[in-house]
Design an enzyme around this catalytic site. Structure first.
Site, PDB file in Angstrom:
ATOM      1  N   ASP A 231      -5.847  -1.164  -5.120  1.00 33.98           N
ATOM      2  CA  ASP A 231      -5.387  -0.127  -4.201  1.00 33.98           C
ATOM      3  C   ASP A 231      -3.963   0.304  -4.539  1.00 33.98           C
ATOM      4  O   ASP A 231      -3.103  -0.532  -4.823  1.00 33.98           O
ATOM      5  CB  ASP A 231      -5.444  -0.671  -2.772  1.00 33.98           C
ATOM      6  CG  ASP A 231      -5.109   0.370  -1.726  1.00 33.98           C
ATOM      7  OD1 ASP A 231      -5.844   1.368  -1.622  1.00 33.98           O
ATOM      8  OD2 ASP A 231      -4.099   0.192  -1.011  1.00 33.98           O
ATOM      9  N   GLU A 297      -6.695   2.517  -8.643  1.00 36.26           N
ATOM     10  CA  GLU A 297      -6.542   3.736  -7.853  1.00 36.26           C
ATOM     11  C   GLU A 297      -5.121   4.220  -8.109  1.00 36.26           C
ATOM     12  O   GLU A 297      -4.159   3.676  -7.577  1.00 36.26           O
ATOM     13  CB  GLU A 297      -6.735   3.469  -6.359  1.00 36.26           C
ATOM     14  CG  GLU A 297      -6.623   4.756  -5.539  1.00 36.26           C
ATOM     15  CD  GLU A 297      -6.143   4.535  -4.110  1.00 36.26           C
ATOM     16  OE1 GLU A 297      -6.417   5.406  -3.257  1.00 36.26           O
ATOM     17  OE2 GLU A 297      -5.491   3.512  -3.846  1.00 36.26           O
TER      18      GLU A 297
END
Length: 576
Positions: A231, A297
């Site tokens: 993330d 990401e």
């Protein structure tokens, strides 16, 4: 913080005869690079399936429904955060990265999930959140008690404020969710939170932080996880030298200002130093057999994105240019060509995604005019402009079949195989995304793509659970339910249903997909046509009129042909 690594050494991936129930299953695939052409299904666990009837999806509910993923034909599931969290940001505010939220289950439930997934031939990828923790994390609570200058505060980014009494934030940095990225604590210092105030940013120059995440990576790898989704992978490294630099862009988030800085020099996004972290992680991934995989990401331009997937770092990085591209043949061809070149230069495979837990579902988004402000559209309840569900689904299916023909990995988001549209008209009183409050009710947030899935055509939550659902499902969800599309005997899907369309496409893709190149062919205006391995081809009609098909046997179309011609908003696969 929970640490159940009783043996710090890496366990063998094949259980010994006296291995206990926690021993990981055999993970020795024929192809350790399985991820290069894989189809990965994202599960947002709180919205997938609820086994205990409390309205919140859980791990046992997911385990019970894994046969749905196996029948769909995906290769892996990516599990969004299931860790202890107060849900200030939908689970991305992690209070303990090495445990399971009690509302979602236990570590034993997680072990059962991994074992069942592997039995069904599915790999398991889990989300990790290294940029920040929850404010309820034991480290942050210790930091608040310890005070300025303490070792506990050095794990995070605390600074004195500006002004005579330190009453102003240390910099003009803005949160991605809106407002200042700094929050003041009672003793007068401020802490950095690039997202919600409940998500204090970690200080990655601190050795304790680095060591703790090494432990986390091993913790889940030892429990059979096949890979990780990282993330906000581009945010870990920050320029914390004094004095901290302003962005000079009042009211704009850091991502919006990326282009205004020389590559790698932004104060807190996509800094060059972040890659040293991933080179260190690669050593951990490669210590396992097979090596654990990882996808970043990273909301950065393609040339910078390639750096995250270089040999010795992560394996892949999400390609958001494709998700953001308009439904236009020229724009999509440019994005596809550039994305393949970027992946090739990095030695990685390309990634393709149309929907996820952060964006408007593509069955609705692709019907919006290119200049539509999606925040304003959501505030209108999806009425300005109105989106026809049938037309939106038609375009979504065409976009999906185009995506699945491309070389590389495809990432699907739960519910898109049912054709679910965005639930844009959620009442404001049920919204839970922190974006709603943090922007002063200017942005409605991401709850509309997180509404729990419908499994049956009746029931208080359409089969999601025995009771209700944590976000209300619209009555129209009954028509999209798995039960409505799965056929009476559940052996063969309803012909023409979106679920059966996905199953057919994935079954064909598994037979056809090979290699990481494509060859563009001449096509009429508004049409994309390319050939793949052994000459099988994809034709997508993004124009407003039917077009003739090239020679070949039609294998699959996203919508019926019109007198043998490819209708607008339709994609076809053909064999030579």
């Amino acid at each position: 913080m929970t640490d159940r690594t009783s043996n710090p050494a890496i366990r063998p991936t094949t259980p010994t005869p006296d291995a206990g129930p926690d021993a990981p299953p055999d993970l020795s695939p024929r192809n350790p690079d399985w991820w290069r052409q894989a189809v990965v299904y994202q599960v947002y666990p709180r919205s997938f399936a609820d086994a205990d009837g409390d309205g919140l999806g859980d791990l046992r509910g997911l385990t019970q429904r894994l046969t749905h993923l196996a029948a769909l034909g995906v290769d892996a599931l990516w599990l969004s955060p299931f860790y202890p969290s107060e849900l200030a940001d939908g689970g991305y505010d992690v209070a303990d990265p090495r445990d399971v939220d009690p509302r979602l289950g236990t570590l034993d439930d997680f072990g059962a999930l991994v074992a069942e997934a592997h039995r069904l031939g599915l790999k398991v990828i889990v989300d990790i959140v290294p940029n920040h923790t929850s404010h309820r994390h034991v480290w942050f609570q210790e930091a608040l008690r310890a005070g300025p200058g303490s070792a506990a505060r050095d794990r995070y980014v605390f600074r004195e404020g500006r002004g005579p009494r330190g009453e102003h934030p240390p910099t003009d940095w803005q949160s991605v969710f809106g407002g200042s990225a700094w929050k003041r604590v009672p003793d007068g210092q401020w802490y950095l939170h690039l997202f919600a105030t409940e998500q204090p940013d970690l200080n990655w120059t601190n050795q304790e932080v680095r060591d703790d995440f090494r432990t986390t990576l091993r913790f889940w790898s030892d429990r059979g996880v096949d890979g990780f989704r990282i993330d906000v992978a581009h945010a870990l490294a920050k320029d914390l030298s004094e004095p901290l630099r302003d962005l000079g862009t009042p009211g704009r988030s850091g991502e919006a200002a990326l282009a205004e800085f020389a590559p790698g020099t932004h104060p807190f996004f996509d800094r060059d130093e972040v890659h040293e972290i991933y080179r260190d992680w690669r050593k951990i991934f490669d210590a396992y057999s097979p090596p654990r995989t990882a996808v970043a990401e990273a909301w950065v331009p393609g040339t910078r994105r390639a750096l995250y997937a270089r040999p010795g770092e992560l394996d892949q990085a999400f390609n958001f240019e494709y998700l953001q591209a308009p439904w236009d043949a020229g724009a999509l061809r440019e994005v596809i060509t550039g994305s393949l070149e970027t992946a090739r230069a990095a030695g990685a495979s390309a990634t393709w995604v149309l929907s996820n837990h952060d964006v408007v579902r593509h069955a609705s988004r692709l019907m919006l005019p290119p200049d539509t402000d999606t925040d304003a559209w959501l505030l209108s309840g999806g009425r300005a402009p109105a989106v026809g569900t049938a037309a939106g689904l038609r375009r979504a299916r065409a976009a999906t079949l185009l995506m699945l023909a491309l070389p590389g990995s495809a990432y699907l988001y739960q519910g898109e195989e049912l054709g679910l549209p965005e639930v844009a008209d959620l009442p404001t009183e049920v919204l839970q995304d922190p974006v709603w409050e943090q922007t002063g009710h200017v942005r409605k947030g991401r709850d509309g793509c997180r509404v729990p899935l419908p499994w049956t055509t009746t029931g208080p939550s359409y089969g999601f659970g025995a009771g209700g659902a944590w976000l209300p499902q619209p009555p129209g969800f009954a028509a999209y339910a798995v039960e409505a599309q799965d056929g009476v005997e559940a052996r063969e899907g309803v012909p023409g249903s979106t679920l059966e369309f996905y199953r057919t496409a994935l079954r064909l893709r598994r037979k056809l997909q090979e290699g990481e190149t494509l060859t563009w062919q001449d096509a009429p205006a508004g049409v994309l046509r390319f050939d793949r391995h052994d000459g099988w081809r994809c034709v997508a009609n993004l124009s407003t009129a039917p077009v003739p098909l090239p020679p070949g046997e039609v294998l699959l179309t996203s919508a019926p042909l019109t007198d043998g011609r490819l209708a607008p908003d339709t994609t076809a696969w053909l064999s030579p």
